[in-house]
Write a protein that holds these residues in place. Structure first.
Motif, PDB file in Angstrom:
ATOM      1  N   ARG A 274       0.869  -1.178   0.000  1.00 44.21           N
ATOM      2  CA  ARG A 274       0.000   0.000   0.000  1.00 44.21           C
ATOM      3  C   ARG A 274       0.902   1.223   0.000  1.00 44.21           C
ATOM      4  O   ARG A 274       1.787   1.324   0.850  1.00 44.21           O
ATOM      5  N   THR A 276       1.088   5.107   0.535  1.00 48.19           N
ATOM      6  CA  THR A 276       0.396   6.323   0.961  1.00 48.19           C
ATOM      7  C   THR A 276       1.105   7.515   0.316  1.00 48.19           C
ATOM      8  O   THR A 276       2.197   7.368  -0.225  1.00 48.19           O
ATOM      9  N   GLU A 295      -2.567   7.721  -3.271  1.00 48.66           N
ATOM     10  CA  GLU A 295      -2.575   6.498  -2.450  1.00 48.66           C
ATOM     11  C   GLU A 295      -3.226   5.354  -3.226  1.00 48.66           C
ATOM     12  O   GLU A 295      -4.284   5.529  -3.832  1.00 48.66           O
ATOM     13  N   ASP A 314      -7.436   1.674  -6.118  1.00 45.51           N
ATOM     14  CA  ASP A 314      -7.369   2.906  -5.316  1.00 45.51           C
ATOM     15  C   ASP A 314      -8.770   3.354  -4.909  1.00 45.51           C
ATOM     16  O   ASP A 314      -9.769   2.782  -5.337  1.00 45.51           O
ATOM     17  N   PRO A 321      -9.224   5.891   3.255  1.00 45.14           N
ATOM     18  CA  PRO A 321      -7.925   5.228   3.364  1.00 45.14           C
ATOM     19  C   PRO A 321      -8.044   3.723   3.108  1.00 45.14           C
ATOM     20  O   PRO A 321      -9.082   3.123   3.388  1.00 45.14           O
TER      21      PRO A 321
END
Ligand code: ADP
Length: 598
Positions: A274, A276, A295, A314, A321
């Protein structure tokens, strides 16, 4: 160790056991004063555990009717769970479940002289749990359960049905983004192109902006639970909207040799990643540029046979998030998908091989049949040659006698007509035998370089007298120029003659014939055109077959011999009806290959 020392040590161990406990535990003394607090209690109350010691527990409790006295010695019901609210050091209200256990100090008395003083003093151990965490855990559990059930359905749907690769890829992306699925906003699928040695974007799904997203998500709010129904539902809603993402995915190309690239690395390391906004990685910036979003998560598509590609997902629209749970399921899902993709490929490869095998079998059967036919024909050919030879001599004799007989009879004698018919029929039979022997005769491979136009003009010129006699015109349009062909002139003349005689036989006086030559790439074309009736379209493929004739006196071998000659020269014979009426019989001869390679 004496008893006092032992008790002291035990007390230390118990205190440490409470203090270092991650659960929220408090030991409360007489009057509600906190004597011991665990690490977990410090986290719950938002302060260091040492700071809590000495404070009144009641100061943290939010007063509620009937609960204020809970911490008073007489009213604490040991072991009963109470739902309460506390206020932590930041003033935040936290719902808790609290359970108290009372005990007498005698049990932890140090003994000795002051034993009498401590005997009656009651203490409580209070254990608290933040109920919000439990709710969160329940939610997580429910989400996990829902995703597991979806994965089960996905596995059934992807592995059970006979889906094409495209359908599987689409199903994978739908599950990635659907409400009951992994709930990503957008998903992009890249597969390895082994020929070009790249990872190539194949297909993507997802809305291109928030408006579109809310329309689709509202559309899909009432989605059915079953995956296949969901796929059709999703398909309808999203079909017109994923144009933008599919435009993006087409640009996604990463060379496999770029081993540090995020996508290539994820694929080889077989784990999810992942990224960020603040994280950097080789290739991440390009990916962010493609996605227009900082992200995203990447998961490998890998089977036991090796890597297949990657999935990039995404939440570019909702900006939610990407959680650990999302990643966990993304990996399981990617593994399922990779297996399904591999299965589908293998299945279709197998299907293709079966088809190829079927074709090869069919071809072998046809070859065998044609071999047998050729053997039969060759035997027939030899037999025909013998029969033709045997017939030729008696026929010559019959023809000769019939002609003599006809001449000896006077014109009124009815037998003269019979003698004439015999003469005519015999000469027809002689013609057939001549053609047959010509057809069977092995051809010589003697070739000469000749200017084609000259050969054509010379051959046709010989028929001018006969054409005039029949009232037919012959025009030339010879445009092959000085091009030379390697040929057996006698044989090519025979072909031209066959075409011309056929045309003459089809025409009535006044009819016209045209002979054309022209240059093609690598060859020359010769055409004999007439303005007669042409031929019926349904016999077009029989014209060059042996013994096909629509004429009362035809042998049906002229065109067969012609085709045989042209093919022996490496050329192609053909025939077609003209749009303006009449027939066009033609052949193409190859030009000799130049030795100097020009
Ligand atoms: P034959 O002349 O003995 O019939 P061919 O092999 O030369 O044998 O011709 C086969 C058949 O092709 C003819 O019987 C006729 O039906 C057709 N054909 C040949 N030339 C022409 C033409 N110019 N126009 C129409 N039909 C033709």
């Amino acid at each position: 160790m004496d008893q006092q020392e032992y008790l002291l040590r035990r007390s230390e161990i118990v205190s440490q056991g409470v203090e270092e406990n991650p659960s929220a535990i408090l030991v409360v003394g007489p009057g509600g004063r906190i004597l011991l607090a665990s690490d977990g209690a410090g986290v719950l109350f938002g302060m260091a555990r040492a700071e809590m010691v000495g404070r009144q527990l009641e100061a943290f409790m939010v007063s509620a009717p009937g609960r204020n006295d809970l911490w008073k010695p007489d009213s604490c019901e040991s072991g009963v769970v109470h739902n309460l609210e506390i206020r932590n050091s930041q003033g935040e209200l936290i719902p808790v479940e609290a359970q108290c256990f009372s005990f007498s100090t005698r049990s932890i008395s140090l003994g000795g002289e002051d034993q009498e003083d401590q005997e009656d003093q009651s203490h409580w151990m209070v254990m608290m749990t933040d109920t919000r965490l439990r709710e969160h855990e329940d939610e997580l559990r429910a989400a996990r359960l829902a995703k597991l059930s979806l994965l089960n359905q996905v596995s059934d749907a992807l592995h059970g049905a006979d889906l094409t690769l495209d359908q599987i890829l689409q199903a994978v992306l739908i599950c990635m983004t659907a409400g009951q699925g992994l709930r990503f906003n957008r998903a992009f699928l890249l597969l390895i192109d082994h020929k070009q040695e790249i990872l190539q974007g194949e297909i993507a799904i997802g809305p291109s902006n928030a408006d579109e997203a809310s329309r689709i998500w509202m559309d899909l709010a009432e989605q059915p639970g079953d995956l296949l129904q969901m796929m059709t539902c999703y398909d309808r809603s999203i079909k017109q909207t994923d144009v933008a993402v599919n435009e993006i995915v087409r640009h996604m190309t990463v060379p496999l040799s770029d081993e540090n690239n995020l996508l290539v690395q994820v694929m080889h390391e077989r784990g999810t990643k992942r990224l960020t906004a603040e994280m950097t990685w080789p290739g991440a910036e390009t990916l962010r540029f493609w996605l227009g979003c900082s992200e995203f998560a990447v998961a490998p598509l890998v089977t036991r046979q090796g890597p297949l590609g990657v999935i990039v997902a995404d939440n570019a629209i909702s900006r939610t998030p990407i959680t650990d749970l999302d990643l966990e399921f993304l990996l399981i899902f990617a593994n399922q998908s990779a297996a399904a993709i591999e299965n589908s490929r293998l299945y279709h490869e197998l299907e293709q091989r079966l088809q190829d095998l079927g074709k090869a079998h069919q071809k072998q059967k046809e070859d065998q049949e044609s071999l047998m036919r050729m053997e039969r024909l060759s035997v027939m050919g030899e037999t025909s040659a013998i029969v033709a030879h045997e017939l030729r001599n008696p026929l010559v004799a019959i023809g000769g006698f019939a002609r003599t007989l006809m001449r000896s009879l006077n014109t009124e004698d009815p037998n003269r007509e019979y003698a004439r018919i015999i003469t005519e029929e015999v000469s027809r039979m002689e013609g057939i035998i001549h053609d047959l022997l010509d057809f069977i005769r092995p051809r010589k491979q003697t070739r000469k370089m000749l200017v084609l136009d000259e050969l054509v003009a010379g051959t046709m010129g010989r028929f001018q007298g006969e054409l005039d006699q029949k009232g037919l015109s012959l025009n030339y349009c010879l445009q092959a120029g000085s091009v030379e062909v390697s040929c057996n002139p006698g044989e090519i003349q025979q072909v031209l003659q066959n075409f011309l005689v056929n045309a003459m036989q089809m025409l009535l006086p006044g009819g016209g014939i045209e002979v054309r030559t022209s240059q093609l790439e690598g060859g020359v074309k010769v055409e004999v055109l007439d303005n007669g009736p042409g031929f019926a379209e349904d016999v077009a493929d029989k014209l060059f077959s042996p013994f096909f004739s629509t004429k009362a006196t035809g042998s049906g071998l002229g065109l067969t011999i012609s085709a045989q000659i042209i093919k022996a020269h490496g050329g192609v014979p053909g025939a077609r009806n003209r749009d303006s009426g009449g027939a066009n019989f033609f052949f193409i001869l190859p030009l000799p290959k130049r030795e100097d390679g020009e």
